[in-house]
Scaffold this active site. Structure first.
Site, PDB file in Angstrom:
ATOM      1  N   LEU A 124       0.820  -1.219   0.000  1.00 64.70           N
ATOM      2  CA  LEU A 124       0.000   0.000   0.000  1.00 64.70           C
ATOM      3  C   LEU A 124       0.856   1.272   0.000  1.00 64.70           C
ATOM      4  O   LEU A 124       0.352   2.359   0.239  1.00 64.70           O
ATOM      5  CB  LEU A 124      -0.965  -0.012   1.189  1.00 64.70           C
ATOM      6  CG  LEU A 124      -2.050  -1.099   1.085  1.00 64.70           C
ATOM      7  CD1 LEU A 124      -2.845  -1.219   2.379  1.00 64.70           C
ATOM      8  CD2 LEU A 124      -3.002  -0.816  -0.072  1.00 64.70           C
ATOM      9  N   ASP A 164       5.939   3.415  -7.166  1.00 61.24           N
ATOM     10  CA  ASP A 164       5.391   3.776  -5.851  1.00 61.24           C
ATOM     11  C   ASP A 164       5.712   5.228  -5.501  1.00 61.24           C
ATOM     12  O   ASP A 164       4.820   6.015  -5.172  1.00 61.24           O
ATOM     13  CB  ASP A 164       5.985   2.877  -4.752  1.00 61.24           C
ATOM     14  CG  ASP A 164       5.316   1.514  -4.700  1.00 61.24           C
ATOM     15  OD1 ASP A 164       4.667   1.143  -5.695  1.00 61.24           O
ATOM     16  OD2 ASP A 164       5.457   0.819  -3.675  1.00 61.24           O
ATOM     17  N   ALA A 193       5.351   6.579   1.027  1.00 64.17           N
ATOM     18  CA  ALA A 193       4.604   7.688   1.623  1.00 64.17           C
ATOM     19  C   ALA A 193       5.396   8.310   2.771  1.00 64.17           C
ATOM     20  O   ALA A 193       5.440   9.543   2.908  1.00 64.17           O
ATOM     21  CB  ALA A 193       3.237   7.203   2.104  1.00 64.17           C
ATOM     22  N   SER A 220       3.429   2.228   1.908  1.00 64.27           N
ATOM     23  CA  SER A 220       3.780   2.876   3.172  1.00 64.27           C
ATOM     24  C   SER A 220       5.205   3.448   3.160  1.00 64.27           C
ATOM     25  O   SER A 220       5.431   4.579   3.600  1.00 64.27           O
ATOM     26  CB  SER A 220       3.570   1.875   4.310  1.00 64.27           C
ATOM     27  OG  SER A 220       4.684   1.713   5.079  1.00 64.27           O
TER      28      SER A 220
HETATM   29  O1  PMV Z   1       5.335  -1.819  -3.125  1.00 62.26           O
HETATM   30  P1  PMV Z   1       4.458  -2.819  -3.747  1.00 62.26           P
HETATM   31  O2  PMV Z   1       4.333  -4.085  -2.995  1.00 62.26           O
HETATM   32  O3  PMV Z   1       3.162  -2.214  -4.184  1.00 62.26           O
HETATM   33  O4  PMV Z   1       5.147  -3.325  -5.107  1.00 62.26           O
HETATM   34  C1  PMV Z   1       5.562  -2.494  -6.100  1.00 62.26           C
HETATM   35  C2  PMV Z   1       5.286  -3.098  -7.408  1.00 62.26           C
HETATM   36  C3  PMV Z   1       6.328  -4.022  -8.022  1.00 62.26           C
HETATM   37  O5  PMV Z   1       6.056  -3.952  -9.417  1.00 62.26           O
HETATM   38  C4  PMV Z   1       6.149  -5.432  -7.533  1.00 62.26           C
HETATM   39  C5  PMV Z   1       7.744  -3.574  -7.760  1.00 62.26           C
HETATM   40  C6  PMV Z   1       8.123  -2.261  -8.414  1.00 62.26           C
HETATM   41  O6  PMV Z   1       9.115  -1.674  -7.985  1.00 62.26           O
HETATM   42  O7  PMV Z   1       7.460  -1.824  -9.361  1.00 62.26           O
END
Ligand code: PMV
Length: 317
Positions: free
Chosen positions: A106, A152, A111, A108
């Protein structure tokens, strides 16, 4: 000087996780009700340049310099110093809190980094643009994720739906019609670095089938983008189901995540998938708003630890 406060949202990946690490596109949206917050307060009576970091949720209360060099908060604050080209930060306390479940996919970690970077740069009178904040948070993500794609830190810093592809500027995604999703946290922590590393090993051992799966995920993400931008929300359910199947083929689902996605579909979700790194973490279900309560109930009965209902609102661009 009054305390400076900044916050940043959690996020979910709607489509394209894992394949995004290999150059395919992915779609992520911020979850504004889940937030990390950082408050920076000047401490004129403390020793000069003493930066104290506090994160009561995890029992942290320490001098920044006593943290390991690769501690995420230390990396975030050192990144700010280098970006602003300053040697020392005036004495202060940086207090961090968050209601985003950790290791749950999510967002975290991103963020927390974004909130800290924003609060500290504002405290120093030198706030940075969203993309520079995202770049600094990316350096911290490398500690958590090993080889992160950057999705992210990008969605969390920009706080709007993004269509993301490695090596390209993120594109703001137009949301034509509201999209309601239920997020269910499996309660099983799953560090993203582990599943990302496993997929990498499997891909290195046998590239062809994995590259085919990445490509299939990529074309599904492009279809999802067209559906989202064209207001064809009903098409997204099937695409979510297909994306989940492809993630299963990549080896990042689990019996429990499959049970949760099945429970969501059986109680009326139009489609469901794991979201994020997988194995544990969260699943998401696309719902018609009037069925959201039934899907939430069913996810709890199937063992979800907590659920969140969120509507992605229409955007202009
Ligand atoms: O942080 P998460 O668990 O939402 O994973 C990110 C998504 C992945 O594609 C698995 C890794 C990445 O860096 O894009």
């Amino acid at each position: 000087m009054p305390a400076i406060s900044a916050s940043a949202p959690g996020k979910v990946i709607l489509f394209g996780e894992h394949a995004v690490v290999y150059g395919q596109p992915a779609i992520a949206v911020p979850i504004s009700q889940l937030r990390a917050r950082a408050i920076v307060k000047a401490e004129p009576r403390a020793d000069a340049n003493q930066v104290r970091v506090q994160a009561p949720d995890i029992g942290l209360d320490a001098d920044l310099t006593s943290l390991a060099r690769d501690h995420p908060l230390r990396v975030a604050i050192s990144g700010v110093r280098s970006a602003l080209n300053i040697d020392l930060i005036p004495a202060c306390t940086v207090r961090v809190s968050s209601n985003i479940p950790v290791s749950s996919g999510l967002g975290s970690s991103a963020a927390v980094s974004v909130a800290v970077i924003r609060a500290v740069t504002t405290f120093l009178g030198r706030p940075l643009s969203e993309d520079r904040v995202a770049d600094l948070a990316f350096e911290v993500e490398k500690i958590h994720h090993g080889t992160p794609s950057g999705i992210d830190n990008t969605v969390v810093s920009f706080e709007r739906p993004v269509y993301f592809e490695l090596g390209r500027p993120p594109e703001a995604l137009k949301i034509a019609r509201p999209i309601t999703i239920v997020i269910a946290d499996s309660g099983i922590p799953s560090p993203t670095a582990t599943t990302v590393a496993e997929v990498r090993r499997a891909w290195q051992a046998d590239p062809t089938p994995f590259e085919r799966l990445f490509g299939e995920i990529g074309s599904l993400v492009r279809k999802a983008r067209a559906a989202i931008e064209g207001g064809a929300v009903d098409q997204l359910g099937l695409l979510m189901d297909s994306n989940h199947d492809l993630l299963k083929d990549l080896g990042v689902s689990s019996e429990f995540l499959d049970q949760l996605t099945d429970a969501a579909r059986a109680s009326g979700a139009l489609g469901a998938k794991l979201s994020g790194g997988g194995r544990g973490g969260n699943v998401i279900g696309l719902v018609a708003p009037h069925l959201s309560e039934s899907v939430i109930q069913s996810l709890h009965t199937a063992g979800a630890k907590s659920t969140y209902l969120t509507t992605i609102s229409p955007t202009e661009s």
